[in-house]
Scaffold this active site. Structure first.
Site, PDB file in Angstrom:
ATOM      1  CD  GLU A   1      -3.529  -5.879   4.343  1.00 24.43           C
ATOM      2  OE1 GLU A   1      -4.376  -5.042   4.756  1.00 24.43           O
ATOM      3  OE2 GLU A   1      -2.306  -5.672   4.381  1.00 24.43           O
TER       4      GLU A   1
ATOM      5  CD  GLU B   1      -2.978  -1.033   2.305  1.00 25.35           C
ATOM      6  OE1 GLU B   1      -2.872  -0.148   3.166  1.00 25.35           O
ATOM      7  OE2 GLU B   1      -3.963  -1.799   2.248  1.00 25.35           O
TER       8      GLU B   1
HETATM    9  C1  GBH Z   1      -4.466  -2.009   5.591  1.00 25.15           C
HETATM   10  O1  GBH Z   1      -4.576  -0.643   5.396  1.00 25.15           O
HETATM   11  C2  GBH Z   1      -3.099  -2.293   6.089  1.00 25.15           C
HETATM   12  O2  GBH Z   1      -2.293  -2.889   5.086  1.00 25.15           O
HETATM   13  C3  GBH Z   1      -3.079  -3.133   7.336  1.00 25.15           C
HETATM   14  O3  GBH Z   1      -1.813  -3.079   7.908  1.00 25.15           O
HETATM   15  C4  GBH Z   1      -4.171  -2.643   8.263  1.00 25.15           C
HETATM   16  O4  GBH Z   1      -4.089  -3.245   9.527  1.00 25.15           O
HETATM   17  C5  GBH Z   1      -5.482  -2.957   7.616  1.00 25.15           C
HETATM   18  O5  GBH Z   1      -5.550  -2.401   6.343  1.00 25.15           O
HETATM   19  C6  GBH Z   1      -6.706  -2.502   8.406  1.00 25.15           C
HETATM   20  O6  GBH Z   1      -6.753  -1.118   8.498  1.00 25.15           O
HETATM   21  O7  GBH Z   1     -10.732   6.697   4.136  1.00 25.15           O
HETATM   22  O8  GBH Z   1      -9.295   8.010   2.699  1.00 25.15           O
HETATM   23  O9  GBH Z   1      -8.340   6.334   4.142  1.00 25.15           O
HETATM   24  C7  GBH Z   1      -5.816  -0.225   4.877  1.00 25.15           C
HETATM   25  C8  GBH Z   1      -5.844   1.252   4.733  1.00 25.15           C
HETATM   26  C9  GBH Z   1      -8.075   2.046   4.808  1.00 25.15           C
HETATM   27  C10 GBH Z   1      -6.576   2.745   3.095  1.00 25.15           C
HETATM   28  C11 GBH Z   1      -9.218   2.552   4.029  1.00 25.15           C
HETATM   29  C12 GBH Z   1      -7.733   3.264   2.321  1.00 25.15           C
HETATM   30  C13 GBH Z   1      -9.923   4.195   2.501  1.00 25.15           C
HETATM   31  C14 GBH Z   1      -9.699   5.579   2.008  1.00 25.15           C
HETATM   32  N1  GBH Z   1      -6.988   1.679   3.951  1.00 25.15           N
HETATM   33  N2  GBH Z   1      -8.794   3.666   3.241  1.00 25.15           N
HETATM   34  S1  GBH Z   1      -9.501   6.723   3.343  1.00 25.15           S
END
Ligand code: GBH
Length: 460
Positions: free
Chosen positions: A364, A172
């Site tokens: 994931e 990511e």
């Molecule tokens: C993942 O990140 C990670 O790889 C992992 O380590 C983590 O524990 C897991 O997910 C759970 O969170 O609302 O603008 O942020 C996910 C991160 C979350 C990024 C949702 C994108 C949506 C857009 N993501 N997010 S925003």
């Protein structure tokens, strides 16, 4: 009354890969052992106010000391694969120079333990724990960090290549660049738009340089991206424009250079309009578009976008066009995230259309809920089970529509350090009691185990 159990998974072939995923800083603990030096997450989690409740990864799930038992747990759940990340500051303290044998030995033992249990290791080289010394030298906004990453990748690859088939570079990069250097809610907690653009480019460059440093015909290489969906809230031109911008910055800014060898022209034009640019040098896009074998897809939810704020303004006070995320009106997880499985199907079908010829694996997918253990520690998580069931069904549906998806890793094996949320949010299919470090599979883990075994039996 007995709640209805989710039906077992159907519609996926016996050859499908099934696994669970974790990341080093979220589970290992032992942050000062065997020569490990601090990462940006050690520093950030110690910054007052940065992480919920002041939590840190100092102990986490104590996986560093409990690894053999955790591998036995993965085995007991019937998984054929395990996705974990290597902590750069364990293997190469400070982010440059020779390998630290004690640190690398941990991953050596982990790989041996997995193979002894017939579990295929899927190595992620970077899941956000940049050595602090490299941040002090400029971090991902500094071009040199990309070269340091390639050196580190080669060290890990040389040690594990005889036993590991699949190596993915970054987890990511959008989160590293955007949340870490622009929004500031992840380490290193900076708030600088242009720095986050430079970080984006150098993360992608580091990915390409690492692929070139590891090149081999006998291994599978990939990268994992976080991907949502960006639909217009309404059919209006303004909302379409907002969705285009969100999709451009969140998805195409990464996949276009990786697969098409160029940054998306519309995004570059948007950036130029605000006086910003990616620090691209001659030859960089050839490196970034180095072919690779598998795309890791992390999916949690999809969103709608509006081109107006709640007052109807089309521009922010500083003159930026409004790109407002609106969460679909569905039930939510404990993160407040909407549950949108049909958008998962459309994402996978769209990826197979826009970026063809690239096998995908779900690296994931999962959800946090407010788990309530019974007196024995068992969690009857029908909500998480339903989330997993509906999203795995969405993958099967995408395959029926032609998407080439080869596997699924549940996030996560264990409840763990959920970054800025600390230990308050639990994504595990296995409960962790943080007082005793006891692990107890939740209902969702048993359901997944039974689904996988029924699919294998049906194919046998
Ligand atoms: C993942 O990140 C990670 O790889 C992992 O380590 C983590 O524990 C897991 O997910 C759970 O969170 O609302 O603008 O942020 C996910 C991160 C979350 C990024 C949702 C994108 C949506 C857009 N993501 N997010 S925003």
């Amino acid at each position: 009354s007995t709640p209805q159990l989710a039906p077992l998974v159907t519609g996926l072939p016996p050859s499908f890969t099934w696994g669970v995923a974790t990341a080093a800083y979220q589970i290992e603990g032992a942050v000062a052992e065997d020569g490990r030096t601090p990462s940006i997450w050690d520093t950030f989690s110690r910054t007052p106010g940065a992480v919920h409740n002041g939590d840190t990864g100092d102990v986490a799930c104590d996986h560093y000391h409990r690894m053999p038992q955790d591998v036995a747990l993965i085995k007991s759940l019937g998984m054929d694969s395990y996705r974990f990340s290597v902590a750069w500051p364990r293997v190469q303290p400070g982010g440059r120079g020779p390998v630290n044998p004690e640190g690398l030995a941990f991953y050596d033992r982990l790989v041996d333990e997995l193979l002894a249990n017939d579990i295929a290791p899927w190595v992620t080289l970077y899941h956000w724990d940049l050595p602090q010394e490299l941040e002090d030298a400029g971090g991902w906004p500094a071009r040199d960090t990309a070269y340091r990453f390639a050196d580190y990748a080669a060290l890990v690859f040389d040690k594990l290549r005889d036993r590991v088939d699949t190596f993915t570079t970054l987890n990511e990069p959008w989160c590293s660049a955007w949340l870490g250097y622009h929004v500031g809610v992840h380490a290193p907690g900076r708030r600088d738009f242009d720095a986050s653009l430079a970080a984006t480019h150098h993360l992608l460059l580091g990915h390409g340089l690492a692929l070139q440093a590891m090149r081999s015909e006998d291994h599978r290489f990939g990268i994992t991206l976080n991907m949502g969906t960006a639909d217009p809230l309404s059919p209006s031109d303004l909302d379409h424009e907002a969705a285009r911008r969100a999709d451009g910055m969140g998805l195409r800014l990464y996949l276009d250079p990786l697969r098409h060898g160029s940054y998306p022209a519309d995004v570059l034009a948007d950036l130029a309009a605000r006086g910003s640019a990616l620090p691209v040098q001659d030859g960089d896009l050839d490196i970034i578009s180095t072919p690779f074998d598998v795309l890791g897809v992390n999916f949690y939810f999809g969103q709608d976008f509006a081109g107006t704020d709640e007052q109807g303004n089309t521009h922010s006070p500083t003159g930026e066009p409004v790109v407002r995320a609106v969460l679909p009106d569905t039930p939510r997880t404990a993160m407040g995230w909407p549950i949108t499985p049909s958008r998962f199907t459309s994402l996978l079908v769209r990826l197979s259309r826009d970026y063809p010829g690239l096998p995908m694996v779900i690296t994931e997918n999962g959800a946090a809920f407010d788990d309530t253990p019974d007196p024995t520690g068992f969690v009857r998580d029908d909500d998480r089970t339903a989330y997993l069931a509906s999203h795995i069904a969405a993958v099967a549906e995408a395959r029926d529509q032609g998407a080439d998806v080869r596997g699924y890793f549940a996030w996560s094996l264990l409840d763990n350090f959920e970054w800025a949320e600390g230990y308050a949010k639990r994504f595990g299919i296995v409960r962790v009691d943080y007082d005793t470090q006891e692990r107890t599979p939740k209902q969702s883990a048993l359901w997944l185990r039974d689904s996988i075994s029924a699919l294998r039996a049906a194919g046998a």
